[in-house]
Motif scaffolding. Structure first.
Motif, PDB file in Angstrom:
ATOM      1  N   ARG A  61      -2.842 -12.827  -0.976  1.00 19.69           N
ATOM      2  CA  ARG A  61      -1.524 -13.356  -0.636  1.00 19.69           C
ATOM      3  C   ARG A  61      -0.473 -12.251  -0.630  1.00 19.69           C
ATOM      4  N   CYS A  62      -0.624 -11.266  -1.513  1.00 16.91           N
ATOM      5  CA  CYS A  62       0.261 -10.097  -1.487  1.00 16.91           C
ATOM      6  C   CYS A  62       0.109  -9.349  -0.170  1.00 16.91           C
ATOM      7  N   ALA A  63      -1.123  -9.175   0.247  1.00 21.90           N
ATOM      8  CA  ALA A  63      -1.383  -8.483   1.501  1.00 21.90           C
ATOM      9  C   ALA A  63      -0.668  -9.177   2.654  1.00 21.90           C
ATOM     10  N   ALA A  64      -0.750 -10.496   2.693  1.00 23.69           N
ATOM     11  CA  ALA A  64      -0.106 -11.251   3.759  1.00 23.69           C
ATOM     12  C   ALA A  64       1.418 -11.138   3.673  1.00 23.69           C
ATOM     13  N   ALA A  65       1.954 -11.210   2.451  1.00 24.29           N
ATOM     14  CA  ALA A  65       3.404 -11.165   2.272  1.00 24.29           C
ATOM     15  C   ALA A  65       3.979  -9.796   2.621  1.00 24.29           C
ATOM     16  N   LEU A  66       3.174  -8.749   2.458  1.00 26.23           N
ATOM     17  CA  LEU A  66       3.672  -7.391   2.656  1.00 26.23           C
ATOM     18  C   LEU A  66       3.172  -6.756   3.960  1.00 26.23           C
ATOM     19  N   GLY A  67       2.562  -7.528   4.808  1.00 32.11           N
ATOM     20  CA  GLY A  67       2.219  -7.033   6.132  1.00 32.11           C
ATOM     21  C   GLY A  67       0.948  -6.216   6.226  1.00 32.11           C
ATOM     22  N   PHE A  68       0.041  -6.329   5.241  1.00 31.06           N
ATOM     23  CA  PHE A  68      -1.240  -5.626   5.324  1.00 31.06           C
ATOM     24  C   PHE A  68      -2.245  -6.513   6.057  1.00 31.06           C
ATOM     25  N   PRO A  69      -3.181  -5.905   6.779  1.00 25.62           N
ATOM     26  CA  PRO A  69      -4.115  -6.714   7.568  1.00 25.62           C
ATOM     27  C   PRO A  69      -5.039  -7.575   6.733  1.00 25.62           C
ATOM     28  N   ASP A  70      -5.359  -7.127   5.506  1.00 25.01           N
ATOM     29  CA  ASP A  70      -6.246  -7.927   4.658  1.00 25.01           C
ATOM     30  C   ASP A  70      -6.123  -7.435   3.218  1.00 25.01           C
ATOM     31  N   ALA A  71      -6.781  -8.155   2.311  1.00 23.22           N
ATOM     32  CA  ALA A  71      -6.705  -7.835   0.886  1.00 23.22           C
ATOM     33  C   ALA A  71      -7.308  -6.476   0.575  1.00 23.22           C
ATOM     34  N   SER A  72      -8.369  -6.117   1.277  1.00 24.82           N
ATOM     35  CA  SER A  72      -9.026  -4.835   1.034  1.00 24.82           C
ATOM     36  C   SER A  72      -8.097  -3.667   1.349  1.00 24.82           C
ATOM     37  N   ASN A  73      -7.413  -3.760   2.481  1.00 28.32           N
ATOM     38  CA  ASN A  73      -6.478  -2.716   2.882  1.00 28.32           C
ATOM     39  C   ASN A  73      -5.346  -2.581   1.861  1.00 28.32           C
ATOM     40  N   PHE A  74      -4.837  -3.713   1.416  1.00 28.90           N
ATOM     41  CA  PHE A  74      -3.772  -3.707   0.413  1.00 28.90           C
ATOM     42  C   PHE A  74      -4.268  -3.112  -0.899  1.00 28.90           C
ATOM     43  N   SER A  75      -5.473  -3.471  -1.319  1.00 28.96           N
ATOM     44  CA  SER A  75      -6.024  -2.969  -2.578  1.00 28.96           C
ATOM     45  C   SER A  75      -6.174  -1.448  -2.561  1.00 28.96           C
ATOM     46  N   VAL A  76      -6.636  -0.903  -1.424  1.00 26.53           N
ATOM     47  CA  VAL A  76      -6.772   0.550  -1.304  1.00 26.53           C
ATOM     48  C   VAL A  76      -5.397   1.212  -1.402  1.00 26.53           C
ATOM     49  N   PHE A  77      -4.407   0.649  -0.728  1.00 27.36           N
ATOM     50  CA  PHE A  77      -3.039   1.182  -0.789  1.00 27.36           C
ATOM     51  C   PHE A  77      -2.516   1.165  -2.222  1.00 27.36           C
ATOM     52  N   PHE A  78      -2.669   0.038  -2.899  1.00 27.27           N
ATOM     53  CA  PHE A  78      -2.147  -0.121  -4.257  1.00 27.27           C
ATOM     54  C   PHE A  78      -2.861   0.824  -5.228  1.00 27.27           C
ATOM     55  N   LEU A  79      -4.166   0.979  -5.062  1.00 32.90           N
ATOM     56  CA  LEU A  79      -4.944   1.881  -5.915  1.00 32.90           C
ATOM     57  C   LEU A  79      -4.475   3.321  -5.750  1.00 32.90           C
ATOM     58  N   ARG A  80      -4.262   3.747  -4.522  1.00 38.37           N
ATOM     59  CA  ARG A  80      -3.798   5.113  -4.285  1.00 38.37           C
ATOM     60  C   ARG A  80      -2.421   5.352  -4.888  1.00 38.37           C
ATOM     61  N   ALA A  81      -1.568   4.348  -4.831  1.00 41.80           N
ATOM     62  CA  ALA A  81      -0.186   4.509  -5.287  1.00 41.80           C
ATOM     63  C   ALA A  81      -0.045   4.419  -6.798  1.00 41.80           C
ATOM     64  N   THR A  82      -0.888   3.598  -7.440  1.00 44.36           N
ATOM     65  CA  THR A  82      -0.698   3.333  -8.870  1.00 44.36           C
ATOM     66  C   THR A  82      -1.856   3.786  -9.750  1.00 44.36           C
ATOM     67  N   GLY A  83      -3.012   4.044  -9.140  1.00 43.44           N
ATOM     68  CA  GLY A  83      -4.189   4.383  -9.922  1.00 43.44           C
ATOM     69  C   GLY A  83      -4.937   3.171 -10.438  1.00 43.44           C
ATOM     70  N   MET A  84      -4.500   1.973 -10.060  1.00 41.54           N
ATOM     71  CA  MET A  84      -5.153   0.737 -10.499  1.00 41.54           C
ATOM     72  C   MET A  84      -5.288  -0.210  -9.311  1.00 41.54           C
ATOM     73  N   ARG A  85      -6.308  -1.050  -9.352  1.00 41.92           N
ATOM     74  CA  ARG A  85      -6.427  -2.089  -8.341  1.00 41.92           C
ATOM     75  C   ARG A  85      -5.468  -3.230  -8.677  1.00 41.92           C
ATOM     76  N   PRO A  86      -5.045  -4.001  -7.683  1.00 42.85           N
ATOM     77  CA  PRO A  86      -4.053  -5.049  -7.938  1.00 42.85           C
ATOM     78  C   PRO A  86      -4.436  -6.012  -9.057  1.00 42.85           C
ATOM     79  N   GLY A  87      -5.691  -6.475  -9.069  1.00 40.68           N
ATOM     80  CA  GLY A  87      -6.116  -7.411 -10.100  1.00 40.68           C
ATOM     81  C   GLY A  87      -6.034  -6.817 -11.486  1.00 40.68           C
ATOM     82  N   ALA A  88      -6.434  -5.548 -11.623  1.00 38.94           N
ATOM     83  CA  ALA A  88      -6.395  -4.883 -12.925  1.00 38.94           C
ATOM     84  C   ALA A  88      -4.954  -4.691 -13.377  1.00 38.94           C
ATOM     85  N   TRP A  89      -4.081  -4.308 -12.456  1.00 35.10           N
ATOM     86  CA  TRP A  89      -2.677  -4.126 -12.808  1.00 35.10           C
ATOM     87  C   TRP A  89      -2.054  -5.458 -13.205  1.00 35.10           C
TER      88      TRP A  89
END
Length: 275
Positions: free
Chosen positions: A240-268
């Motif tokens: 749902r974050c991916a959809a709200a923020l304009g990412f094509p899917d959850a996987s793409n969003f997770s990779v972005f978030f991991l690179r930026a924060t060092g954690m996957r969205p669920g872990a954060w």
């Protein structure tokens, strides 16, 4: 996980005041220790004592002769204010009357906390006390423009640090406004450069001059902040974050978030839930 409480500006009494004030003593009576998000500005000036406030996942110490500014939409929590003395000014975004203070209030990246230099304190205290006096005047003896004028004086006297360059660099102003309007749809600096008519290098140089970050880093930070708000307080899943923020899917969003924060969205999200 914390449940966010949305606060709406409702001035005390029946007058449509654009500026309201309260003491930290009053805040302690109203505060339940929970997480909040307001549709108005909160500007606090600390006279004495020590405490802590969390604004968008950053902890800020409150101490004697310091100020904290919480803009609309910022998620915040008063963590430890038992020993803090001072006042808070609550105001709507249109309350300031001068051009400089209106531009400052409109900034999406306000400085959250700073110390007031000793040399400035007498002026801050005097303008703040005058505002408190006018805000407490009975309605029949309260010209509505006076609290707005004095609010502008208080903001001018507090002089939040590192803000002057933000209002004198036209390229950064354009980029900042464009990012705030479109970061949910456009994640590439090239889009903003093309839209604004600047070379990517020129744009990034302007942003770095003002913020110390590249244009890409500024954009990434803004998207990450919104993602953290959605994960921690709106309890959205990665999909749902991916959809709200304009990412094509959850996987793409997770990779972005991991690179930026060092954690996957669920872990954060899980870590934020136990803080």
């Amino acid at each position: 996980m914390s449940v966010i409480r949305q606060m709406t500006y409702r001035p005390v009494g029946h007058r449509a005041a654009a500026v309201e004030t309260m003491t930290f003593d009053r805040l302690r009576k109203l505060n339940d220790g929970g997480t909040q998000r307001a549709d108005f500005h909160v500007l606090a000036v600390v006279d004495a004592g020590h405490g802590t406030v969390t604004v968008d996942f950053h902890h800020h110490p409150l101490k004697e002769r310091s100020a904290v500014w919480i803009p609309p939409g910022a998620v915040h929590r008063w963590d430890d204010i038992a020993g803090v003395a001072g006042h808070l000014v609550l105001f709507v975004p249109t309350a300031p009357v001068t051009r400089a203070t209106r531009e400052l209030v409109a900034s999406p990246d306000l400085v959250a906390h700073w110390s007031v230099p000793d040399a400035d304190w007498p002026y801050v205290e005097t303008t703040r006390d005058h505002l408190l006096l006018e805000a407490s005047a009975p309605p029949e003896n309260a010209p509505p423009e006076l609290p707005r004028i004095l609010l502008s004086a208080v903001i001018a006297r507090l002089r939040p640090p590192h803000v002057q360059a933000r209002f004198t660099h036209p390229v950064f102003l354009l980029f900042r406004s464009s990012v705030e309007a479109h970061f949910r749809e456009h994640h590439a600096v090239g889009h903003y450069a093309r839209t604004l008519g600047y070379a990517p290098r020129t744009l990034s140089r302007a942003v770095q001059q003002v913020t110390g970050r590249t244009a890409k880093a500024y954009l990434v930070d803004r998207i990450v902040l919104e993602a953290k708000r959605l994960l921690a307080h709106d309890r959205l899943t990665a999909a749902r974050c991916a959809a709200a923020l304009g990412f094509p899917d959850a996987s793409n969003f997770s990779v972005f978030f991991l690179r930026a924060t060092g954690m996957r969205p669920g872990a954060w999200q899980a870590a934020a839930a136990v803080e």
